[in-house]
Design a protein around this motif. Structure first.
Motif, mmCIF file in Angstrom:
data_model
loop_
_atom_site.group_PDB
_atom_site.id
_atom_site.type_symbol
_atom_site.label_atom_id
_atom_site.label_comp_id
_atom_site.label_asym_id
_atom_site.label_seq_id
_atom_site.Cartn_x
_atom_site.Cartn_y
_atom_site.Cartn_z
ATOM 1 N N UNK A 1 0.918 -1.162 0.053
ATOM 2 C CA UNK A 1 0.195 -0.052 0.013
ATOM 3 C C UNK A 1 0.713 1.251 -0.103
ATOM 4 N N UNK A 2 1.838 1.367 0.691
ATOM 5 C CA UNK A 2 2.645 2.574 0.912
ATOM 6 C C UNK A 2 4.113 2.512 0.266
ATOM 7 N N UNK A 3 4.815 1.409 0.038
ATOM 8 C CA UNK A 3 6.122 1.550 -0.378
ATOM 9 C C UNK A 3 6.236 1.092 -1.938
ATOM 10 N N UNK A 4 5.098 0.705 -2.648
ATOM 11 C CA UNK A 4 5.240 0.201 -3.939
ATOM 12 C C UNK A 4 5.474 -1.317 -4.350
ATOM 13 N N UNK A 5 5.434 -2.172 -3.313
ATOM 14 C CA UNK A 5 5.707 -3.595 -3.565
ATOM 15 C C UNK A 5 4.756 -3.747 -4.713
ATOM 16 N N UNK A 6 5.146 -4.360 -5.893
ATOM 17 C CA UNK A 6 4.417 -4.725 -6.890
ATOM 18 C C UNK A 6 3.540 -5.895 -6.568
ATOM 19 N N UNK A 7 2.345 -5.714 -6.526
ATOM 20 C CA UNK A 7 1.360 -6.778 -5.940
ATOM 21 C C UNK A 7 0.064 -6.573 -6.829
ATOM 22 N N UNK A 8 -0.966 -7.241 -6.982
ATOM 23 C CA UNK A 8 -2.146 -7.049 -7.783
ATOM 24 C C UNK A 8 -3.030 -7.933 -7.080
ATOM 25 N N UNK A 9 -4.408 -7.981 -7.383
ATOM 26 C CA UNK A 9 -5.481 -8.595 -6.405
ATOM 27 C C UNK A 9 -6.048 -9.808 -7.571
ATOM 28 N N UNK A 10 -6.429 -10.679 -7.062
ATOM 29 C CA UNK A 10 -7.279 -11.588 -7.665
ATOM 30 C C UNK A 10 -8.688 -11.653 -6.800
ATOM 31 N N UNK A 11 -9.653 -11.139 -6.994
ATOM 32 C CA UNK A 11 -10.716 -10.692 -6.227
ATOM 33 C C UNK A 11 -10.195 -10.004 -4.884
ATOM 34 N N UNK A 12 -10.142 -10.573 -3.686
ATOM 35 C CA UNK A 12 -9.784 -9.950 -2.553
ATOM 36 C C UNK A 12 -8.471 -10.516 -2.239
ATOM 37 N N UNK A 13 -7.921 -11.554 -2.983
ATOM 38 C CA UNK A 13 -6.604 -11.949 -2.585
ATOM 39 C C UNK A 13 -5.579 -11.231 -2.995
ATOM 40 N N UNK A 14 -4.527 -10.947 -2.164
ATOM 41 C CA UNK A 14 -3.138 -10.364 -2.516
ATOM 42 C C UNK A 14 -2.269 -11.132 -3.486
ATOM 43 N N UNK A 15 -1.800 -10.889 -4.357
ATOM 44 C CA UNK A 15 -1.022 -11.884 -5.096
ATOM 45 C C UNK A 15 0.459 -11.067 -5.652
ATOM 46 N N UNK A 16 1.302 -11.936 -6.122
ATOM 47 C CA UNK A 16 2.726 -11.091 -6.600
ATOM 48 C C UNK A 16 3.246 -12.331 -7.091
ATOM 49 N N UNK A 17 4.095 -11.888 -8.169
ATOM 50 C CA UNK A 17 4.966 -12.719 -8.607
ATOM 51 C C UNK A 17 6.384 -12.747 -7.987
ATOM 52 N N UNK A 18 7.247 -13.996 -7.692
ATOM 53 C CA UNK A 18 8.608 -13.871 -7.214
ATOM 54 C C UNK A 18 9.422 -12.999 -7.937
ATOM 55 N N UNK A 19 9.442 -13.265 -9.314
ATOM 56 C CA UNK A 19 10.430 -12.586 -10.342
ATOM 57 C C UNK A 19 10.282 -11.098 -10.129
ATOM 58 N N UNK A 20 8.982 -10.545 -9.960
ATOM 59 C CA UNK A 20 8.752 -9.260 -10.073
ATOM 60 C C UNK A 20 8.974 -8.714 -8.611
ATOM 61 N N UNK A 21 9.121 -9.432 -7.561
ATOM 62 C CA UNK A 21 9.429 -8.786 -6.370
ATOM 63 C C UNK A 21 10.883 -8.756 -6.223
ATOM 64 N N UNK A 22 11.537 -9.832 -6.916
ATOM 65 C CA UNK A 22 12.944 -9.824 -6.889
ATOM 66 C C UNK A 22 13.424 -8.693 -7.572
ATOM 67 N N UNK A 23 12.728 -8.384 -8.798
ATOM 68 C CA UNK A 23 13.369 -7.456 -9.612
ATOM 69 C C UNK A 23 13.356 -5.839 -8.886
#
Length: 81
Positions: A50-72
């Motif tokens: 929410x505050x620091x720009x961690x790259x996430x997205x939601x599928x419905x109400x579930x917070x999701x992310x890709x390992x590769x995107x977070x590492x980048x």
């Protein structure tokens, strides 16, 4: 059956199938980032998203992310420091 390979924009091409790259839920993201999914670490994930720009997205109400995107994203944070 053909493997679906992730190629996130701006991230290193890991060649991981999407099923291995995708994390669903703050618990999975916290385990990946911090080694465990304590309530504090899950809150840290929500705060970072929410505050620091961690790259996430939601599928419905579930917070999701890709390992590769977070590492980048982490690599970009390191180089900006």
């Amino acid at each position: 059956m053909e493997k679906i390979v992730t190629r996130p924009s701006g991230a290193n091409d890991t060649g991981l199938p999407l099923s291995e790259d995708l994390m669903t839920g703050a618990e999975a993201i916290a385990k990946f980032m911090f080694g465990n999914a304590t309530d504090t670490n899950k809150r840290r994930v929500y705060h970072a998203a929410a505050e620091l720009g961690l790259p996430t997205f939601r599928i419905g109400t579930t917070l999701c992310a890709r390992r590769s995107t977070i590492l980048a994203w982490i690599e970009r944070q390191e180089s900006a420091a």
